[in-house]
Design an enzyme around this catalytic site. Structure first.
Site, PDB file in Angstrom:
ATOM      1  N   CYS A   1      -9.655  -9.648  22.072  1.00  0.00           N
ATOM      2  CA  CYS A   1      -9.032  -8.901  20.954  1.00  0.00           C
ATOM      3  C   CYS A   1      -8.071  -7.925  21.610  1.00  0.00           C
ATOM      4  O   CYS A   1      -7.585  -7.206  20.977  1.00  0.00           O
ATOM      5  CB  CYS A   1     -10.155  -8.179  20.306  1.00  0.00           C
ATOM      6  SG  CYS A   1     -11.235  -7.132  21.214  1.00  0.00           S
TER       7      CYS A   1
ATOM      8  N   GLU B   1     -26.015  -9.437  25.473  1.00  0.00           N
ATOM      9  CA  GLU B   1     -25.377  -8.446  24.459  1.00  0.00           C
ATOM     10  C   GLU B   1     -26.152  -7.151  24.931  1.00  0.00           C
ATOM     11  O   GLU B   1     -27.355  -6.975  25.052  1.00  0.00           O
ATOM     12  CB  GLU B   1     -25.674  -9.014  23.151  1.00  0.00           C
ATOM     13  CG  GLU B   1     -25.562  -8.032  21.936  1.00  0.00           C
ATOM     14  CD  GLU B   1     -24.274  -7.153  22.041  1.00  0.00           C
ATOM     15  OE1 GLU B   1     -23.134  -8.081  21.976  1.00  0.00           O
ATOM     16  OE2 GLU B   1     -23.998  -6.049  21.995  1.00  0.00           O
TER      17      GLU B   1
ATOM     18  N   ASP C   1     -16.705 -12.999  25.107  1.00  0.00           N
ATOM     19  CA  ASP C   1     -15.906 -12.319  24.011  1.00  0.00           C
ATOM     20  C   ASP C   1     -15.990 -10.780  24.175  1.00  0.00           C
ATOM     21  O   ASP C   1     -16.787 -10.091  23.336  1.00  0.00           O
ATOM     22  CB  ASP C   1     -16.526 -12.809  22.476  1.00  0.00           C
ATOM     23  CG  ASP C   1     -15.828 -12.347  21.424  1.00  0.00           C
ATOM     24  OD1 ASP C   1     -14.848 -11.501  21.480  1.00  0.00           O
ATOM     25  OD2 ASP C   1     -16.331 -12.654  20.132  1.00  0.00           O
TER      26      ASP C   1
ATOM     27  N   CYS D   1      -9.418   1.512   1.217  1.00  0.00           N
ATOM     28  CA  CYS D   1      -8.258   0.827   1.994  1.00  0.00           C
ATOM     29  C   CYS D   1      -7.985  -0.615   1.438  1.00  0.00           C
ATOM     30  O   CYS D   1      -8.915  -1.340   0.876  1.00  0.00           O
ATOM     31  CB  CYS D   1      -9.008   0.606   3.252  1.00  0.00           C
ATOM     32  SG  CYS D   1      -7.903  -0.104   4.290  1.00  0.00           S
TER      33      CYS D   1
ATOM     34  N   CYS E   1      -0.464   6.430   6.763  1.00  0.00           N
ATOM     35  CA  CYS E   1      -1.744   6.135   7.411  1.00  0.00           C
ATOM     36  C   CYS E   1      -1.723   5.310   8.745  1.00  0.00           C
ATOM     37  O   CYS E   1      -0.742   4.562   8.941  1.00  0.00           O
ATOM     38  CB  CYS E   1      -2.473   5.204   6.415  1.00  0.00           C
ATOM     39  SG  CYS E   1      -3.771   4.413   6.891  1.00  0.00           S
TER      40      CYS E   1
ATOM     41  N   GLN F   1     -17.842  -9.899  13.455  1.00  0.00           N
ATOM     42  CA  GLN F   1     -16.215  -9.947  13.241  1.00  0.00           C
ATOM     43  C   GLN F   1     -15.958  -9.353  12.040  1.00  0.00           C
ATOM     44  O   GLN F   1     -16.407  -9.880  10.828  1.00  0.00           O
ATOM     45  CB  GLN F   1     -15.910 -11.372  13.621  1.00  0.00           C
ATOM     46  CG  GLN F   1     -16.338 -11.862  14.818  1.00  0.00           C
ATOM     47  CD  GLN F   1     -15.573 -11.246  16.080  1.00  0.00           C
ATOM     48  OE1 GLN F   1     -14.641 -10.297  16.004  1.00  0.00           O
ATOM     49  NE2 GLN F   1     -15.898 -11.602  17.389  1.00  0.00           N
TER      50      GLN F   1
ATOM     51  N   CYS G   1      -2.233   0.685   9.345  1.00  0.00           N
ATOM     52  CA  CYS G   1      -1.228  -0.703   9.195  1.00  0.00           C
ATOM     53  C   CYS G   1       0.063  -0.266  10.076  1.00  0.00           C
ATOM     54  O   CYS G   1       0.554   0.667   9.764  1.00  0.00           O
ATOM     55  CB  CYS G   1      -1.093  -1.231   7.962  1.00  0.00           C
ATOM     56  SG  CYS G   1      -2.609  -1.736   7.171  1.00  0.00           S
TER      57      CYS G   1
ATOM     58  N   CYS H   1       0.722  -1.029  -0.048  1.00  0.00           N
ATOM     59  CA  CYS H   1      -0.012   0.103  -0.144  1.00  0.00           C
ATOM     60  C   CYS H   1       1.088   1.214  -0.010  1.00  0.00           C
ATOM     61  O   CYS H   1       1.882   1.315   0.753  1.00  0.00           O
ATOM     62  CB  CYS H   1      -0.947   0.012   1.075  1.00  0.00           C
ATOM     63  SG  CYS H   1      -1.762   1.485   1.349  1.00  0.00           S
TER      64      CYS H   1
END
Ligand SMILES: C[S@@+](CC[C@H](N)C(=O)[O-])C[C@H]1O[C@@H](n2cnc3c(N)ncnc32)[C@H](O)[C@@H]1O
Length: 449
Positions: free
Chosen positions: A404, A328, A377, A157, A77, A278, A80, A71
């Site tokens: 995560c 949730e 999660d 992107c 940016c 996800q 990443c 990229c």
């Protein structure tokens, strides 16, 4: 003594979160966009105590793991941070990151397995949230510049791929032809703040996040989209809050699809724009399949899926032999989860809309004495003391934790390991090219003497 703007010779000794770490002049120096083993001349950009940060001026010795980033915005940016590494090295970085956090923060002894990669390393994201800036007639849609709130126009992107690039070019054309004003973060003026979109199995949901009532005709945008997408839905979300939160509370359907409808792992589901899903379909499916294998549900009488989103994992784990509860907080996701249970004829699932901190103790109290399994999660902040204490008190036979953020996972496992053995730790690369990593950890209750 190191000072800002000093140039030092630096060797990257280890990876550390998004950067590498090495030493100079008695300082621990953190430098991004380097591979372990590389030597570089580095300019010091920040010093505090015995820690310094720097940026590469010139590479002196290049790692065999260095690749040309695919990229052209890489480095500028903020999205990443690992595109300069070949994929095997990215996976090593992620496994080491999880292992370091679990050892240092969690004092966890269990082996951390090698990180399982993603089939797609670009074009894998099914969701993007892009800031809309610039001036009327010259709208910029892109990504935030690294460490700033300035937007660089990226026209999409690489992580989203073709669908994202087509969508952004349609949206920029639409805004410029109608004179839609982009948001100005300094004085909070302008019409459009963000473009949020999700693309799953050929179905696109686009949400225009508007700074108040949106006064423009959506028809020309729908017309442009129809040339590139067979199945799409348009929404407007109102957000007048003067902060960085992307979406406001109110989302209105404008035209086209009202939800994405599909089937993953044999589970039919519907997905509205505000519900969590996800971002990487392939890795999500691999994780859900593994969670199903890890839980021995033969004796289970009650399953509780905490932070359940639209409930695809709940459905993968559900059975007509036991009750399943899904907790949730987001109402649209709970609505989607109810639809999903109906669509799949899963009559023993109860979807609860609420905070896990409050609802989990209730579910547990109502099912005392039954054989219990729990999956969690949570978002990046993890479970925290209160939920960990609730779990320790409820004493489920098995817990599977999908995380995560390996730092908060480590903190939580440290608390839970007083009664549980951590028997399995598997990192997954849900987010190639970035420093983010998903981890699945399995915990089994220790037998008391
Ligand atoms: C990382 S997502 C996981 C969702 C789901 N397990 C999946 O795989 O799609 C976390 C979810 O927790 C929800 N959430 C966040 N805080 C919560 C809370 N305090 N109580 C209940 N749900 C919460 C979010 O809305 C989101 O759907």
């Amino acid at each position: 003594m190191l000072r800002v703007n000093d140039i030092v010779e630096y060797t990257a000794e280890n990876y550390s979160n998004a950067e590498t770490v090495g030493h100079a002049d008695g300082y621990s120096v953190f430098v991004p966009f380097v591979a372990v083993g590389e030597r570089a001349l580095v300019r010091i950009t920040y010093v505090k105590g015995s820690v310094a940060y720097g940026e590469v001026v010139r590479l002196l010795q290049v790692s065999p793991h260095r690749v040309n980033a695919p990229c052209k915005y890489f480095g500028k940016c903020g999205g990443c941070s690992l595109m300069h590494l070949d994929y095997a090295e990215q996976l090593r970085f992620k496994r080491d990151k999880v292992a370091a956090n679990l050892a240092k923060i969690g004092k966890i002894q269990a082996e951390v397995l090698p990180c399982i990669g993603s089939d797609k390393t670009v074009g894998y994201r099914n969701k993007l949230s892009l800031p809309v800036r610039g001036v009327r007639g010259n709208v910029r849609v892109g990504m935030y510049k690294r460490n700033s709130h300035q937007v660089i126009q990226t026209n999409g992107c690489l992580l989203g791929g073709d669908w994202a690039n087509l969508l952004v070019s349609d949206f920029v054309r639409y805004c410029n032809s109608l004179g839609v004003a982009p948001y100005n973060e300094r004085d909070f003026t302008g019409d459009v703040r963000h473009l949020v979109a999700r693309f799953v199995d050929g179905q696109l949901l686009v949400t225009v996040v508007s700074n108040g009532k949106f006064g423009y005709d959506f028809a020309p945008f729908a017309e442009l989209l129809s040339k590139h997408f067979d199945r799409f839905g348009l929404f407007v979300n109102i957000n007048t809050l003067r902060n960085n939160v992307i979406m406001g509370d109110e989302t209105q359907h404008v035209c086209g699809l009202e939800y994405i409808e599909s089937e993953h792992l044999g589970v039919k589901f519907r997905l509205q724009p505000a519900s969590f899903f996800q971002v990487n379909d392939g890795v999500k499916n691999a994780i859900y399949t593994k969670v199903r294998q890890l839980l021995d549900l033969a004796q289970t009488e009650v399953l509780v899926d905490c932070f359940s989103g639209i409930g695809v994992l709940t459905a993968v784990l559900a059975s007509d032999r036991y009750d399943a509860y899904a907790i949730e907080i987001e109402p649209s996701a709970t609505y989607d989860a109810d639809q999903m249970a109906q669509l799949n004829g899963l009559t023993r699932i109860t979807n609860i809309c609420g905070d896990v901190t409050e609802q989990l103790p209730r579910v547990i109290a109502a099912n005392r004495g039954k054989c219990l399994c729990v999956t969690v999660d949570p978002p990046r902040k993890g479970l925290g003391d209160k939920i960990c204490r609730t779990l320790l008190d409820a004493r489920p036979d098995a817990i599977v934790y999908i995380s995560c953020d390996s730092a908060t996972l480590a903190r939580d496992l440290n608390m839970l390991q007083c009664d549980y053995d951590v028997t399995y730790i598997q990192p997954y690369d849900m987010f190639p090219q970035t420093d983010q990593v998903e981890t699945v950890a399995s915990l089994n209750r220790r037998q008391r003497d």
